[in-house]
Design an enzyme around this catalytic site. Structure first.
Site, PDB file in Angstrom:
ATOM      1  CE  LYS A 111      -4.299  -0.834  -0.058  1.00  6.46           C
ATOM      2  NZ  LYS A 111      -5.058  -0.641  -1.922  1.00  6.46           N
ATOM      3  CE  LYS A 194      -5.505 -10.057  -5.018  1.00  9.87           C
ATOM      4  NZ  LYS A 194      -5.498  -9.199  -3.931  1.00  9.87           N
ATOM      5  CE  LYS A 197     -12.760  -5.762  -5.401  1.00 11.65           C
ATOM      6  NZ  LYS A 197     -13.716  -5.687  -4.588  1.00 11.65           N
TER       7      LYS A 197
HETATM    8  P1  TYM Z   1     -11.070  -8.213  -0.494  1.00 16.40           P
HETATM    9  O1  TYM Z   1     -11.843  -6.868  -0.283  1.00 16.40           O
HETATM   10  O2  TYM Z   1      -9.579  -7.651  -1.141  1.00 16.40           O
HETATM   11  O3  TYM Z   1     -11.286  -9.182  -1.514  1.00 16.40           O
HETATM   12  C1  TYM Z   1     -12.484 -10.196  -0.981  1.00 16.40           C
HETATM   13  C2  TYM Z   1     -12.002 -11.494  -0.604  1.00 16.40           C
HETATM   14  O4  TYM Z   1     -11.937 -12.134  -1.881  1.00 16.40           O
HETATM   15  C3  TYM Z   1     -10.250 -13.160  -1.984  1.00 16.40           C
HETATM   16  N1  TYM Z   1      -9.332 -12.743  -2.928  1.00 16.40           N
HETATM   17  C4  TYM Z   1      -8.976 -13.389  -3.675  1.00 16.40           C
HETATM   18  N2  TYM Z   1      -9.636 -14.839  -3.904  1.00 16.40           N
HETATM   19  C5  TYM Z   1      -8.812 -15.456  -4.611  1.00 16.40           C
HETATM   20  N3  TYM Z   1      -7.931 -14.687  -6.160  1.00 16.40           N
HETATM   21  C6  TYM Z   1      -8.030 -14.503  -6.255  1.00 16.40           C
HETATM   22  N4  TYM Z   1      -7.718 -13.044  -7.466  1.00 16.40           N
HETATM   23  C7  TYM Z   1      -8.796 -12.898  -5.324  1.00 16.40           C
HETATM   24  N5  TYM Z   1      -8.719 -11.949  -5.274  1.00 16.40           N
HETATM   25  C8  TYM Z   1      -9.330 -11.948  -3.782  1.00 16.40           C
HETATM   26  C9  TYM Z   1      -9.750 -12.206  -0.894  1.00 16.40           C
HETATM   27  O5  TYM Z   1      -8.686 -12.834  -0.599  1.00 16.40           O
HETATM   28  C10 TYM Z   1     -10.742 -12.510  -0.016  1.00 16.40           C
HETATM   29  O6  TYM Z   1     -11.465 -13.395   0.665  1.00 16.40           O
HETATM   30  N6  TYM Z   1      -9.018  -8.102   4.269  1.00 16.40           N
HETATM   31  C11 TYM Z   1      -9.755  -8.394   3.099  1.00 16.40           C
HETATM   32  C12 TYM Z   1     -11.389  -8.280   3.447  1.00 16.40           C
HETATM   33  C13 TYM Z   1     -11.581  -8.443   5.082  1.00 16.40           C
HETATM   34  C14 TYM Z   1     -11.796  -9.822   5.290  1.00 16.40           C
HETATM   35  C15 TYM Z   1     -11.987  -9.307   7.433  1.00 16.40           C
HETATM   36  C16 TYM Z   1     -11.447 -11.242   5.160  1.00 16.40           C
HETATM   37  C17 TYM Z   1     -11.326  -7.390   5.730  1.00 16.40           C
HETATM   38  N7  TYM Z   1     -11.900  -7.904   7.035  1.00 16.40           N
HETATM   39  C18 TYM Z   1     -12.447 -10.841   7.921  1.00 16.40           C
HETATM   40  C19 TYM Z   1     -12.062 -11.737   5.646  1.00 16.40           C
HETATM   41  C20 TYM Z   1     -11.891 -11.367   7.486  1.00 16.40           C
HETATM   42  C21 TYM Z   1      -9.785  -8.431   1.473  1.00 16.40           C
HETATM   43  O7  TYM Z   1      -8.862  -6.521   2.087  1.00 16.40           O
HETATM   44  O8  TYM Z   1     -10.518  -8.323   0.731  1.00 16.40           O
END
Ligand code: TYM
Length: 331
Positions: A111, A194, A197
């Site tokens: 970040k 990966k 978004k």
């Molecule tokens: P975020 O919003 O970036 O993504 C949401 C979920 O999607 C998964 N993900 C992927 N998995 C596989 N391949 C990909 N290309 C891919 N892109 C996204 C992420 O691993 C995630 O599971 N910090 C987290 C959100 C969060 C969270 C939590 C998750 C906040 N608190 C507590 C679990 C438990 C995040 O930014 O995910």
């Protein structure tokens, strides 16, 4: 019964990476476990969204969770900012989270590179907020993609440290979990490792994408000149396409193109056409439901209300107990 919890940041529409990382098979899961799914809107403040964008994105993720099959009566679906106990637990956990370990976190380092003009304290303490999300319901299993593995490790660290500090056995050790066997990283279509978004134009297939959009994105996917030696190892960009096929297509389809690759007969155009057909078929039921649910204001707000109440009840119980453990007592 185990407690399962997963969250998604509201930064736009859900893509296939989110689906396979955090949601696949959750429909089945909610019949057998105590499931919490939430929208991490506190987390998204680390990138300073406008109020208009924030609300629209939260609503979109809420709709898409429901469209993907989440039943608000069986699972607890809620919005993080509507359960302020999460922020209270975040405060407590921050007292036992050390600057050094937070600075070493890979997502923080990423970040800093991505937004050097906005290195705020929320970014640094992102893992403590995520730990608060998980520990507030004392979850055991956390469905996530591979990119969240380190955050889970830190959650265990913070929970264990709390237990040691107060000499209690209060927080369980949550494990990262995928409904398949291993944590997954779904690749993008534009040659990047990966799906995400912010990984560039044409990288992600969104659950709400129209068939023509999916076809165009897939046909533009990056490939190479083709194999020249039998059973040649696949370069990364080709691995990407195969991996995407593995998750949306039938095993026979995958095996057919794998064989074609290994015998140097593959035509990437044909493979991509098939991949587009399978992605369109895979997303079809969700695409239709997204439209229907989005138009049903009453259903959406009712789902949010039920979830808020259930999440609040569980979170308030944890906070009561944590306050007692810490030593806060009413006068
Ligand atoms: P975020 O919003 O970036 O993504 C949401 C979920 O999607 C998964 N993900 C992927 N998995 C596989 N391949 C990909 N290309 C891919 N892109 C996204 C992420 O691993 C995630 O599971 N910090 C987290 C959100 C969060 C969270 C939590 C998750 C906040 N608190 C507590 C679990 C438990 C995040 O930014 O995910």
């Amino acid at each position: 019964m185990e407690t399962v919890l997963s969250g998604i940041r509201p930064t736009g529409n859900l893509h296939l990476g989110n689906y396979f990382g955090a949601l696949s098979n959750f429909v089945e899961m909610q019949n057998h476990h105590n499931c919490y799914f939430f929208i991490a809107d506190f987390h998204s403040l680390t990138t300073h969204p406008t109020p208009g964008d924030l609300h629209g994105n939260v609503r979109q993720v809420l709709v898409e969770y429901l469209a993907a099959g989440l039943d608000p009566e069986k699972s607890t679906l809620y919005i993080q900012s509507e359960v302020p106990e999460v922020a209270e637990l975040y405060l407590y956990l921050n007292m036992n989270a050390y600057i050094g370990e937070l600075e070493r976190c890979t997502s923080f380092k990423d970040k800093i590179r991505q937004q050097p003009q906005n290195v705020n304290a929320g970014l640094l303490t992102y893992p403590t907020l995520m730990a608060a999300d998980i520990l507030i319901h004392r979850a055991n299993k956390v469905p996530v993609g591979k990119d969240q593995e380190q955050h889970l490790e830190m959650t265990r660290q913070f929970g264990n440290r709390f237990n040691r500090m107060y000499n209690v056995d209060y927080f369980p050790e949550p494990q990262a979990f995928n409904f398949g066997k291993e944590l997954v990283k779904i690749p993008g279509l534009n040659g990047t490792g990966k799906m995400g978004k912010s990984e560039g134009e044409g990288n992600a297939i969104f659950l709400s994408d129209e068939p023509e959009v999916i076809r165009k994105k897939v046909m533009k996917a990056v490939t190479d000149g083709g194999p020249t030696i039998q059973n040649q190892e696949k370069p990364d960009v080709i691995q990407n396409i195969f991996q995407l096929m593995k998750v949306v297509s039938a095993p026979e389809t995958y095996n057919f193109f794998d064989e074609m690759y290994n015998t140097c007969q593959i035509r990437y155009g044909d493979m991509k056409k098939q991949l587009a057909v399978d992605m369109i078929a895979f997303t079809e039921p969700m695409r239709e439901k997204i439209k229907a649910i989005s138009a049903d204001e009453k259903y959406v707000s009712n789902a949010a209300r039920i979830g808020r109440e259930k999440a609040h009840e569980s979170a308030a119980k944890t906070i009561r107990e944590v306050r007692e453990i810490i030593g806060f007592k009413p006068f």
